[in-house]
Design a protein around this motif. Structure first.
Motif, PDB file in Angstrom:
ATOM      1  N   GLN A 168       0.280  -0.687  -6.464  1.00  0.00           N
ATOM      2  CA  GLN A 168      -0.365  -1.348  -5.354  1.00  0.00           C
ATOM      3  C   GLN A 168       0.395  -1.125  -4.004  1.00  0.00           C
ATOM      4  O   GLN A 168      -0.161  -1.106  -3.072  1.00  0.00           O
ATOM      5  N   ILE A 169       1.515  -1.504  -4.105  1.00  0.00           N
ATOM      6  CA  ILE A 169       2.591  -1.300  -2.815  1.00  0.00           C
ATOM      7  C   ILE A 169       2.356   0.070  -2.277  1.00  0.00           C
ATOM      8  O   ILE A 169       2.013   0.395  -0.905  1.00  0.00           O
ATOM      9  N   VAL A 170       2.473   0.984  -3.212  1.00  0.00           N
ATOM     10  CA  VAL A 170       2.453   2.443  -2.744  1.00  0.00           C
ATOM     11  C   VAL A 170       1.336   2.993  -2.562  1.00  0.00           C
ATOM     12  O   VAL A 170       1.168   4.109  -2.278  1.00  0.00           O
ATOM     13  N   GLY A 171       0.290   2.352  -2.969  1.00  0.00           N
ATOM     14  CA  GLY A 171      -1.231   2.704  -2.783  1.00  0.00           C
ATOM     15  C   GLY A 171      -1.860   3.702  -3.826  1.00  0.00           C
ATOM     16  O   GLY A 171      -3.032   4.150  -3.532  1.00  0.00           O
ATOM     17  N   LYS A 172      -1.256   3.909  -4.827  1.00  0.00           N
ATOM     18  CA  LYS A 172      -1.889   4.487  -6.244  1.00  0.00           C
ATOM     19  C   LYS A 172      -3.018   3.741  -6.558  1.00  0.00           C
ATOM     20  O   LYS A 172      -3.935   4.389  -7.225  1.00  0.00           O
ATOM     21  N   GLU A 173      -3.235   2.544  -6.533  1.00  0.00           N
ATOM     22  CA  GLU A 173      -4.448   1.900  -7.054  1.00  0.00           C
ATOM     23  C   GLU A 173      -5.543   1.590  -5.980  1.00  0.00           C
ATOM     24  O   GLU A 173      -6.504   0.932  -6.281  1.00  0.00           O
ATOM     25  N   ARG A 174      -5.316   1.964  -4.882  1.00  0.00           N
ATOM     26  CA  ARG A 174      -6.203   1.955  -3.655  1.00  0.00           C
ATOM     27  C   ARG A 174      -7.364   2.791  -3.862  1.00  0.00           C
ATOM     28  O   ARG A 174      -7.402   4.015  -4.062  1.00  0.00           O
ATOM     29  N   ALA A 175      -8.547   1.979  -4.118  1.00  0.00           N
ATOM     30  CA  ALA A 175      -9.980   2.731  -4.406  1.00  0.00           C
ATOM     31  C   ALA A 175     -10.500   3.455  -3.100  1.00  0.00           C
ATOM     32  O   ALA A 175     -11.258   4.621  -3.312  1.00  0.00           O
ATOM     33  N   SER A 176     -10.264   2.985  -2.022  1.00  0.00           N
ATOM     34  CA  SER A 176     -10.739   3.380  -0.704  1.00  0.00           C
ATOM     35  C   SER A 176      -9.930   3.196   0.456  1.00  0.00           C
ATOM     36  O   SER A 176      -8.925   2.314   0.389  1.00  0.00           O
ATOM     37  N   GLY A 177     -10.086   4.036   1.231  1.00  0.00           N
ATOM     38  CA  GLY A 177      -9.419   3.807   2.563  1.00  0.00           C
ATOM     39  C   GLY A 177      -8.172   4.615   2.517  1.00  0.00           C
ATOM     40  O   GLY A 177      -7.833   4.869   1.359  1.00  0.00           O
ATOM     41  N   PRO A 178      -7.506   4.926   3.670  1.00  0.00           N
ATOM     42  CA  PRO A 178      -5.912   5.353   3.540  1.00  0.00           C
ATOM     43  C   PRO A 178      -4.992   4.742   2.820  1.00  0.00           C
ATOM     44  O   PRO A 178      -5.020   3.444   2.923  1.00  0.00           O
ATOM     45  N   LYS A 179      -4.096   5.374   2.153  1.00  0.00           N
ATOM     46  CA  LYS A 179      -2.893   4.782   1.365  1.00  0.00           C
ATOM     47  C   LYS A 179      -1.810   4.623   2.359  1.00  0.00           C
ATOM     48  O   LYS A 179      -0.957   3.860   2.021  1.00  0.00           O
ATOM     49  N   GLY A 180      -1.957   5.161   3.349  1.00  0.00           N
ATOM     50  CA  GLY A 180      -0.803   4.893   4.404  1.00  0.00           C
ATOM     51  C   GLY A 180      -1.372   4.106   5.444  1.00  0.00           C
ATOM     52  O   GLY A 180      -2.193   3.850   5.851  1.00  0.00           O
TER      53      GLY A 180
END
Length: 796
Positions: free
Chosen positions: A244-256
């Motif tokens: 969740q912290i590094v963005g691997k589980e982000r389903a939408s939107g930019p990970k950065g």
């Protein structure tokens, strides 16, 4: 007569004994009422602690006269470090004492007073005792012997002052009220939700994942026996929350996190209203990032600009006023100058003072705030999005004659203030012919019709673009030597061809001439140039001119050649190339001059295409460029970039504030914020001073000012199989998470029930366990420390 004689003899003997004692004893030792405690045993002079006493054997006579009531106590403070409120009860502040007294008076009204307490009140009234402040000797009685415990205070001493009187803990001691919950936990962790939902779901999906089996998996009291500490993130939460912290589980939107951007503007409206923004990527849909608002608003003019743009939709300016259009144009140039300054200078110079709090930031903090962003990241973005930035900045100083900083040059589809490319770069930047001189943006597969972009950047970046196509009839560039010099000065065309002739150089249109004055060329001497990313050196440009024809392979006759000729024909006719034309690789036939050209200089490079998008390439954190914005992807837990920005902006970001600092803080603490810091770290309001993210774990130092203490370890052996649940009963259905939606840490609902006095009383009763007040309560709420002595360095 016999009695009188006996009295005189005894008086004389007393005087003789006193005299002998004064003469034979050392110092004032005879006057001491008893030996000192071990901690003070090395003290010899009474005057060390007793201010009214001198060093002589008869100096005690001076103590018969009244003096400063706290003089002796102040002598104690020469060794014992205490707060300014040292003489208040418990050393607490007046505000804390007032709140505590009001609460205790309410409790006292419902608590029966034992007979012994009433008798003590009658014999030794103390209701006025604390008004002038308590002396140290009130509780700490010296001269009781070496083995006496100076810190020991009896229950009777405590009861002398307190309004709530009781005989013992198992007697009339008041019931506990919401103990031990004085404030919500700093880490947001819903025990009931994890035990009943999350852990079973994780175990079902992936049995190999580590699920806590006992409370001791996450909690221990080894470092500080007063606090049940939480184990490090790497031992507890990393299995589920690292992604969740590094963005691997982000389903939408930019990970950065979008840090820098070339924001999307309504270029068409700006052109209609003759707003001067110069070169600008029309395809950009990026937002103006909060970080840029902070950087642009670092001075008064920048803050005024941000205020003027508040509420303006930058991508739809159809209804904008003239003042807002003017502000948007100013924003465009502020953005360009920011990129230019970050490339030309150092981040510590450009970002050293954000205007937050008025303090200049240290180089180390600036490095954290920029995550040590490589210079090439910004330079690469500039080469793609604003390839002619150097020429534009050189032509447009930051302020005009009026000093208002607004630009007055008309925007055109072509480069603003476009002049002959030879004039722009002192003859070094001839258009290479065909569509080879056009720079294709990373986000757009098509070139922008009608815009002639000048080459900029290093030879590699220019070669990569020029290798997409060459012109058939480009003359080979040579170096012209100035008279009397062996050094090359500028490129010239062989066979007497003039590099500025009409057949090889595109002249500016009438609209271009009206756009503004010619751009001041950069210095031709490479030694005078300060940035090779913005101004190619003379040697680099010569290499570019030589390599471009030789790098392209001869295309076979047929479809490829036909497409090349068609593309060149379109460009020669002035018609904009189609998308297919700009994408199709071309291989022009070699001209006689190109065939005769030597193959000197560095080999040209072909750009390497990748199937991995930039965001996925930065899977483990770092910087990447995408959609006209430069993003930073968190590298993991305790990411310094996010941490530093939250710590810097939090104290200046009150709730509901619209300042740039508050925008950064809100962006990084939102529900779906990258890094997910506030998913676990609670946010508290600081009264009148913004907000703070609770990154620091609970510790004994964080519990200063508390009257009650509890040590866990002695109780572990008696909890049996129930362990922690013996005292801490989990209660489901309580609004634990809801209480974190507001900023007051003392308004909350714990997911555990309060500890009852009856539970403690099962052991702490007469004849079993201790019941004295100091077992659970501290007198000095802020602690007492003994500072290191001040020893001056010896003079040699």
């Amino acid at each position: 007569m016999g009695r009188d004689r006996l009295a005189r003899v005894l008086a004389l003997a007393t005087l003789v004994c006193l005299g002998a004692g004064l003469v034979l004893t050392h110092g004032t030792e005879m006057l001491m009422p008893g030996p000192l405690a071990s901690a003070h045993g090395a003290i010899e002079a009474c005057s060390t602690c007793h201010a009214s006493s001198g060093s002589g054997k008869l100096s005690w006579i001076r103590g018969l006269a009244p003096g400063e009531p706290h003089a002796d106590s102040k002598a104690c403070l020469t060794c014992h470090k205490m707060p300014e409120t040292a003489f208040n009860p418990h050393g607490a502040s007046d505000e804390a004492l007032k709140q505590s007294t009001e609460r205790l008076i309410k409790i006292a009204s419902t608590t029966p007073v034992p007979l012994s307490a009433r008798a003590q009140d009658a014999a030794f009234p103390t209701h006025d005792m604390v008004k002038g402040g308590l002396e140290c000797a009130t509780c700490h009685q010296e001269h009781q012997g070496a083995n006496f415990d100076l810190s020991k205070v009896s229950n009777e001493q405590c009861r002398a002052c307190h309004s709530v009187r009781f005989d013992s803990f198992d007697g009339n001691h008041p019931k506990f009220v919401t103990y031990p919950f004085e404030r919500r936990t700093r880490i947001v962790y819903d025990h009931a939700g994890h035990f009943g939902k999350h852990y079973p779901e994780v175990a079902k999906k992936d049995p190999s994942r580590r699920i806590p089996e006992t409370c001791a998996t996450c909690h221990d009291s080894r470092q500080d026996k007063r606090v049940m500490a939480v184990a490090p993130f790497e031992q507890t939460c990393t299995g589920c929350h690292l992604d969740q912290i590094v963005g691997k589980e982000r389903a939408s939107g930019p990970k950065g996190v979008a840090f820098l951007s070339v924001p999307g503007l309504d270029v068409q409206t700006l052109k209609k209203k003759n707003a001067a923004i110069g070169e600008w990527p029309e395809a950009s849909e990026a937002e103006l990032t909060p970080f840029m608002k902070v950087m642009i608003g670092r001075d008064e003019r920048g803050r005024a600009l941000m205020k003027a743009l508040d509420g303006v939709n930058l991508q739809d300016l159809s209804t904008a006023s003239d003042a807002q259009i003017k502000a948007v144009a100013a924003l465009a140039w502020k953005t360009k100058r920011l990129f230019h300054a970050l490339i030309k200078g150092k981040a510590s110079d450009v970002l050293g003072n954000f205007g937050i709090g008025g303090a200049t930031l240290s180089a180390g903090l600036v490095a954290d705030l920029t995550a040590s962003m490589p210079r090439d990241v910004i330079a690469g973005a500039q080469q793609q999005w604003l390839p002619n930035l150097a020429a534009e900045i050189a032509a447009h100083p930051e302020t005009d004659a009026a000093g208002d900083g607004w630009s007055t040059i008309t925007t055109e589809t072509k480069l603003a203030a476009t002049a002959d490319p030879d004039e722009l770069f002192g003859g070094h930047a001839r258009e290479a012919g065909g569509h080879r001189g056009r720079m294709r943006l990373a986000e757009d597969s098509d070139t922008i019709p009608g815009r002639r972009l000048l080459p900029s950047g290093t030879p590699r970046s220019i070669d990569a673009e020029r290798n997409k196509g060459t012109d058939d009839d480009e003359p080979r560039m040579e170096r012209r030597k100035p008279e009397g010099s062996d050094k090359d000065d500028r490129p010239t065309a062989p066979s007497g061809k003039d590099t500025g002739s009409a057949d090889t150089t595109t002249k500016p249109s009438d609209g271009d001439k009206q756009a503004g004055a010619p751009v001041k060329p950069p210095p031709s001497d490479p030694a005078d140039q300060s940035d090779d990313l913005l101004f190619p050196t003379a040697e680099e440009l010569r290499g570019i001119a030589k390599e471009a024809p030789s790098a392209a392979k001869e295309a076979p006759s047929g479809a490829a050649g036909g497409s090349s000729d068609a593309a060149n024909a379109k460009l020669d006719s002035g018609a904009p190339p189609s998308a297919a034309d700009t994408r199709a690789p071309t291989a022009p036939a070699k001209s006689a001059d190109a065939a005769a050209a030597p193959r000197g200089g560095a080999a040209s490079e072909i750009s390497i295409e990748s199937d991995v998008d930039p965001e996925s390439w930065a899977e483990y954190g770092g910087w990447y460029r995408q959609d006209h914005a430069i993003y930073y992807r968190p590298v993991g837990h305790k990411d310094k970039f996010i941490f530093s920005w939250l710590v810097l902006t939090g104290p200046h970001a009150t709730k509901g504030d619209t300042s740039p600092a508050a925008a950064v803080f809100d962006g990084l603490t939102g529900k779906d914020a990258q890094g997910a810091c506030t998913k676990c770290h609670s946010v508290d309001d600081i009264q009148g001073k913004g907000r703070i993210v609770n990154f620091a774990p609970a510790s004994a130092a964080a519990k200063t000012g508390r009257f009650t203490k509890f040590v866990h370890e002695p109780h572990f052996a008696i909890t049996g199989d129930r362990g922690c649940l013996t005292c801490h009963a989990l209660e489901k259905g309580r609004p634990y998470l809801k209480s974190y939606e507001q900023g007051n840490p003392k308004v909350f609902a714990s997911d555990f029930g309060a500890v009852n006095k009856d539970l403690c009383q099962t052991c702490h009763t007469a004849g079993k366990s201790r019941q004295d007040c100091l077992l659970c309560h501290s007198y000095h709420v802020n602690g007492v420390t003994t500072p290191m002595m001040s020893t001056k360095l010896p003079i040699q």
